[in-house]
Design a protein around this motif. Structure first.
Motif, PDB file in Angstrom:
ATOM      1  N   THR A 183     -45.566 -16.825 -43.236  1.00 27.94           N
ATOM      2  CA  THR A 183     -44.475 -15.876 -43.430  1.00 27.94           C
ATOM      3  C   THR A 183     -43.456 -16.409 -44.432  1.00 27.94           C
ATOM      4  N   THR A 184     -43.390 -17.706 -44.560  1.00 28.22           N
ATOM      5  CA  THR A 184     -42.431 -18.317 -45.473  1.00 28.22           C
ATOM      6  C   THR A 184     -43.143 -19.300 -46.386  1.00 28.22           C
ATOM      7  N   MET A 185     -42.858 -19.179 -47.668  1.00 28.80           N
ATOM      8  CA  MET A 185     -43.393 -20.124 -48.645  1.00 28.80           C
ATOM      9  C   MET A 185     -42.239 -20.674 -49.472  1.00 28.80           C
ATOM     10  N   PHE A 186     -42.407 -21.896 -49.916  1.00 26.87           N
ATOM     11  CA  PHE A 186     -41.363 -22.589 -50.660  1.00 26.87           C
ATOM     12  C   PHE A 186     -41.937 -23.089 -51.979  1.00 26.87           C
ATOM     13  N   VAL A 203     -43.664 -18.631 -64.546  1.00 30.54           N
ATOM     14  CA  VAL A 203     -42.670 -19.201 -65.454  1.00 30.54           C
ATOM     15  C   VAL A 203     -42.714 -18.353 -66.720  1.00 30.54           C
ATOM     16  N   THR A 204     -41.681 -17.583 -66.943  1.00 32.48           N
ATOM     17  CA  THR A 204     -41.677 -16.647 -68.064  1.00 32.48           C
ATOM     18  C   THR A 204     -41.121 -17.304 -69.327  1.00 32.48           C
ATOM     19  N   SER A 205     -41.728 -16.954 -70.460  1.00 34.76           N
ATOM     20  CA  SER A 205     -41.296 -17.466 -71.760  1.00 34.76           C
ATOM     21  C   SER A 205     -41.024 -18.980 -71.658  1.00 34.76           C
ATOM     22  N   ALA A 206     -42.060 -19.676 -71.276  1.00 34.02           N
ATOM     23  CA  ALA A 206     -41.907 -21.113 -70.998  1.00 34.02           C
ATOM     24  C   ALA A 206     -41.537 -21.908 -72.250  1.00 34.02           C
ATOM     25  N   HIS A 207     -40.711 -22.919 -72.046  1.00 33.39           N
ATOM     26  CA  HIS A 207     -40.310 -23.820 -73.121  1.00 33.39           C
ATOM     27  C   HIS A 207     -40.562 -25.255 -72.687  1.00 33.39           C
ATOM     28  N   ILE A 224     -40.857 -15.103 -58.580  1.00 31.83           N
ATOM     29  CA  ILE A 224     -41.640 -15.404 -57.387  1.00 31.83           C
ATOM     30  C   ILE A 224     -41.990 -14.115 -56.681  1.00 31.83           C
ATOM     31  N   ASN A 225     -43.276 -14.002 -56.347  1.00 31.07           N
ATOM     32  CA  ASN A 225     -43.772 -12.848 -55.628  1.00 31.07           C
ATOM     33  C   ASN A 225     -44.542 -13.311 -54.408  1.00 31.07           C
ATOM     34  N   HIS A 226     -44.242 -12.740 -53.267  1.00 33.08           N
ATOM     35  CA  HIS A 226     -44.921 -13.111 -52.018  1.00 33.08           C
ATOM     36  C   HIS A 226     -45.484 -11.818 -51.438  1.00 33.08           C
ATOM     37  N   ALA A 227     -46.580 -11.370 -52.037  1.00 35.14           N
ATOM     38  CA  ALA A 227     -47.101 -10.029 -51.761  1.00 35.14           C
ATOM     39  C   ALA A 227     -47.847  -9.928 -50.440  1.00 35.14           C
ATOM     40  N   SER A 228     -48.365 -11.041 -49.962  1.00 37.91           N
ATOM     41  CA  SER A 228     -49.115 -10.995 -48.713  1.00 37.91           C
ATOM     42  C   SER A 228     -48.810 -12.240 -47.893  1.00 37.91           C
ATOM     43  N   MET A 278     -37.292 -30.897 -55.611  1.00 36.76           N
ATOM     44  CA  MET A 278     -36.123 -30.045 -55.687  1.00 36.76           C
ATOM     45  C   MET A 278     -36.544 -28.623 -55.322  1.00 36.76           C
ATOM     46  N   LEU A 279     -35.970 -28.084 -54.266  1.00 35.86           N
ATOM     47  CA  LEU A 279     -36.314 -26.738 -53.845  1.00 35.86           C
ATOM     48  C   LEU A 279     -35.814 -25.735 -54.873  1.00 35.86           C
ATOM     49  N   MET A 280     -36.718 -24.869 -55.304  1.00 34.51           N
ATOM     50  CA  MET A 280     -36.346 -23.833 -56.264  1.00 34.51           C
ATOM     51  C   MET A 280     -36.028 -22.522 -55.547  1.00 34.51           C
ATOM     52  N   ALA A 281     -36.902 -22.147 -54.607  1.00 35.62           N
ATOM     53  CA  ALA A 281     -36.720 -20.865 -53.947  1.00 35.62           C
ATOM     54  C   ALA A 281     -37.539 -20.818 -52.670  1.00 35.62           C
ATOM     55  N   THR A 282     -37.097 -19.918 -51.797  1.00 34.67           N
ATOM     56  CA  THR A 282     -37.800 -19.638 -50.548  1.00 34.67           C
ATOM     57  C   THR A 282     -38.249 -18.193 -50.597  1.00 34.67           C
ATOM     58  N   SER A 283     -39.517 -17.962 -50.300  1.00 35.67           N
ATOM     59  CA  SER A 283     -39.995 -16.583 -50.353  1.00 35.67           C
ATOM     60  C   SER A 283     -40.551 -16.158 -49.006  1.00 35.67           C
ATOM     61  N   ASN A 284     -40.266 -14.927 -48.668  1.00 39.34           N
ATOM     62  CA  ASN A 284     -40.798 -14.312 -47.461  1.00 39.34           C
ATOM     63  C   ASN A 284     -41.669 -13.133 -47.836  1.00 39.34           C
ATOM     64  N   GLU A 285     -42.731 -12.965 -47.107  1.00 39.83           N
ATOM     65  CA  GLU A 285     -43.679 -11.881 -47.397  1.00 39.83           C
ATOM     66  C   GLU A 285     -42.993 -10.528 -47.386  1.00 39.83           C
ATOM     67  N   GLY A 286     -43.157  -9.814 -48.483  1.00 40.54           N
ATOM     68  CA  GLY A 286     -42.648  -8.459 -48.572  1.00 40.54           C
ATOM     69  C   GLY A 286     -41.183  -8.329 -48.938  1.00 40.54           C
ATOM     70  N   SER A 287     -40.514  -9.431 -49.198  1.00 33.35           N
ATOM     71  CA  SER A 287     -39.100  -9.327 -49.576  1.00 33.35           C
ATOM     72  C   SER A 287     -38.818 -10.220 -50.775  1.00 33.35           C
ATOM     73  N   LYS A 288     -37.635 -10.057 -51.328  1.00 32.26           N
ATOM     74  CA  LYS A 288     -37.273 -10.832 -52.515  1.00 32.26           C
ATOM     75  C   LYS A 288     -37.047 -12.303 -52.145  1.00 32.26           C
ATOM     76  N   ALA A 289     -37.365 -13.148 -53.091  1.00 38.62           N
ATOM     77  CA  ALA A 289     -37.185 -14.577 -52.862  1.00 38.62           C
ATOM     78  C   ALA A 289     -35.712 -14.943 -52.885  1.00 38.62           C
ATOM     79  N   THR A 290     -35.379 -15.987 -52.162  1.00 35.52           N
ATOM     80  CA  THR A 290     -34.025 -16.531 -52.172  1.00 35.52           C
ATOM     81  C   THR A 290     -34.026 -17.771 -53.051  1.00 35.52           C
TER      82      THR A 290
END
Lengths: 116, 116
Positions: free
Chosen positions: A31-34, A81-85, A69-73, A45-57
């Motif tokens: 239910t929770t991914m980090f 990582v968009t437009s990576a540098h 971050i997407n936690h679709a299931s 270093m924690l970047m974000a916490t994601s829960n299934e079906g909701s926006k990441a924190t």
């Protein structure tokens, strides 16, 4: 035992491209991914916490438009990582936890991202 | 906010000897979990041992044991009969028992080398 699969393990790409990293819990529902970032010889270093079906924190200082971050299931979370540098080059690790606050956290093997 | 302190960046131990890695933490909570994770050169995060704060008995896992001093907020890891495969970076971590989204807070880590 609980297994978390992370893919790819190593990716090299050109500056400006987007890179997607997948994190799957293979034998349990997470239910929770980090998502963590780690520089050599440093701590995670924690970047974000994601829960299934909701926006990441996202943690303070982490650009949510840069690190999507997407936690679709209950078994899959992705980090894009968009437009990576070159400064985005790092080691990224995902972690997943079963339902229940007393459950241990299981880690993927990490992804080494190199941006040229 | 909780903090985890590992003040020693590096330690070295002779093979077959015993070594103790120190860790202190700061929290105002009464119920929480403490962990030691091992990260070998492969960079995979491996759970070594876990301690629930409400348990007075120190956790043990084969050659690994902890000295948990709740009042002093100290959580040291003892490795007995050190082996070459114990060489790794070790992270002490704290997690609140409150909430399914409770996060791991890591210390800076300590690099352990084992001399043959």
């Amino acid at each position: 035992g609980a297994v978390v699969s992370q893919h790819p393990s190593w990716v090299i790409c050109k500056s400006g491209t987007s890179v997607k990293i997948e994190c799957r819990s293979l034998d349990f529902q997470a239910t929770t991914m980090f998502w963590y970032r780690q520089f050599p010889k440093q701590s995670l270093m924690l970047m974000a916490t994601s829960n299934e079906g909701s926006k990441a924190t996202y943690e303070q200082g982490v650009e949510k438009d840069k690190f999507l971050i997407n936690h679709a299931s209950l078994t899959l979370s992705t980090l894009t990582v968009t437009s990576a540098h070159p400064e985005d080059s790092s080691f990224y690790i995902c972690s997943a936890r079963k339902v229940g606050s007393n459950q241990p956290q299981h880690f993927g093997d990490g992804t080494r991202l190199s941006i040229l | 906010a909780q903090t985890v302190t590992q003040s020693q960046p590096e330690m070295s131990v002779q093979e077959a000897e015993t070594v103790t890695l120190s860790c202190t933490y700061d929290t105002s909570e009464s119920d929480y979990y403490l962990f030691w994770y091992k990260q070998p050169p492969s960079r995979q995060m491996i759970l070594v041992i876990r301690q629930e704060a409400y348990k007075q008995q120190n956790a043990t896992e084969n050659r690994f044991s902890v000295n948990f001093q709740k009042a002093a907020k100290s959580f040291s890891l003892k490795i007995s009969d050190s082996q070459l495969g114990d060489a790794a970076m070790y992270f002490c971590a704290y997690r609140s028992a409150d909430g399914a989204n409770s996060k791991l807070t890591f210390g800076k880590g300590i690099t352990l080398s084992v001399r043959p």
